[in-house]
Design an enzyme around this catalytic site. Structure first.
Site, short mmCIF file in Angstrom:
data_model
loop_
_atom_site.label_atom_id
_atom_site.label_comp_id
_atom_site.label_asym_id
_atom_site.label_seq_id
_atom_site.Cartn_x
_atom_site.Cartn_y
_atom_site.Cartn_z
N ASP A 101 -0.20 5.22 0.95
CA ASP A 101 -0.46 6.14 2.07
C ASP A 101 -0.60 5.38 3.38
O ASP A 101 -1.41 4.46 3.50
CB ASP A 101 -1.75 6.93 1.81
CG ASP A 101 -1.62 7.89 0.65
OD1 ASP A 101 -0.57 8.54 0.54
OD2 ASP A 101 -2.57 7.98 -0.15
N ASP B 142 0.87 -1.17 0.00
CA ASP B 142 0.00 0.00 0.00
C ASP B 142 0.91 1.23 0.00
O ASP B 142 2.11 1.12 0.30
CB ASP B 142 -0.88 -0.04 1.25
CG ASP B 142 -1.62 1.25 1.49
OD1 ASP B 142 -2.32 1.71 0.58
OD2 ASP B 142 -1.46 1.82 2.59
N ASP C 151 -1.51 -0.84 6.02
CA ASP C 151 -1.74 -0.29 7.36
C ASP C 151 -3.21 -0.21 7.75
O ASP C 151 -3.52 0.26 8.84
CB ASP C 151 -1.15 1.13 7.44
CG ASP C 151 -1.95 2.12 6.60
OD1 ASP C 151 -2.48 3.11 7.17
OD2 ASP C 151 -2.06 1.93 5.38
#
Length: 235
Positions: free
Chosen positions: A20, A18, A178
């Site tokens: 961001d 991922d 995250d």
């Protein structure tokens, strides 16, 4: 690195990151753009935790979640206003910083003969290109799947498309993210899920979503990837 073809590709390890909250810390810019978008439309700004909870979703899906089912909520207009605000802020500020150790670990992983790196992100492709150029990482990812290419996370399409593009199997694929959206996306695609504890969703939620491991330092990412793959191979 050019991904191998033929029989060798069957054993290839594909690691999908991922962006961001995993590779770059964009929270301040995201929150500022959210504040501007809500102000333009005279809407009450949710608290910071709520705003960051939708990071990782495509913009239409993120604003649909923030609307909490209110049919009068201007989802499409908010998407356009947020994009304009984010671009304005982006052009006026330095690029989003990478998390400590991220660039060094990525550089080491991409040089391995048995591994290919990819990206699966809710960002638009031009945002990804800007991040990669700013940090000197153009060409580091052999497959990049964005909000321009597929349905929003947690739909598994981005992971499935990346695996098909590279020729990697689900049991040899690890998604690093995250948010619970990353974890759910990985599991729906049959891949392993590695959660990072420095992003926008808390550790308990990530583990409850089904993350196979959670790390709190980028230096621990390579070992955690190896552990998850070993578990899959052991059956």
């Amino acid at each position: 690195m050019t991904p191998p073809s033929g029989p060798a590709a069957a054993a290839l390890t594909l690691v999908l990151f991922d962006c961001d909250g995993t590779l770059v810390d964009s929270q301040h810019m995201i929150v500022a753009a959210m504040r501007d978008a809500h102000a333009v439309h005279a809407l009450q700004l949710p608290d910071r935790e709520r705003l960051l909870s939708v990071v990782g979703l495509s913009l239409p899906e993120a604003f649909a979640v923030l609307s909490q089912g209110d049919r009068s909520y201007p989802v499409e207009a908010m998407v356009d206003t947020y994009r304009a605000a984010f671009m304005r802020l982006r052009d006026a500020q330095p690029p989003e910083p990478m998390f400590p150790g991220a660039r060094e670990v990525l550089d080491a992983l991409r040089q391995r003969d048995d591994m290919v790196l990819g990206m699966v992100t809710g960002k638009a492709r031009r945002g990804v290109d800007r991040v990669l150029k700013a940090h000197g990482m153009e060409g580091w990812f052999s497959t990049i799947q964005t909000a321009d290419d597929a349905p929003s996370k947690p739909h598994p399409a981005m992971v499935l498309q990346a695996m098909a593009e590279i020729g990697a199997r689900p049991e040899e694929t690890v998604v690093v993210g995250d948010t619970t959206y990353d974890i759910s996306m990985a599991l729906k695609a049959g891949a392993s899920a590695l959660a990072v504890g420095w992003g926008y969703h808390d550790d308990a939620a990530l583990l409850e979503a089904g993350a196979g491991r959670l790390v709190t330092s980028f230096a621990d990412v390579p070992g955690a990837i190896a552990e998850l793959l070993a578990r899959r191979r052991a059956g």
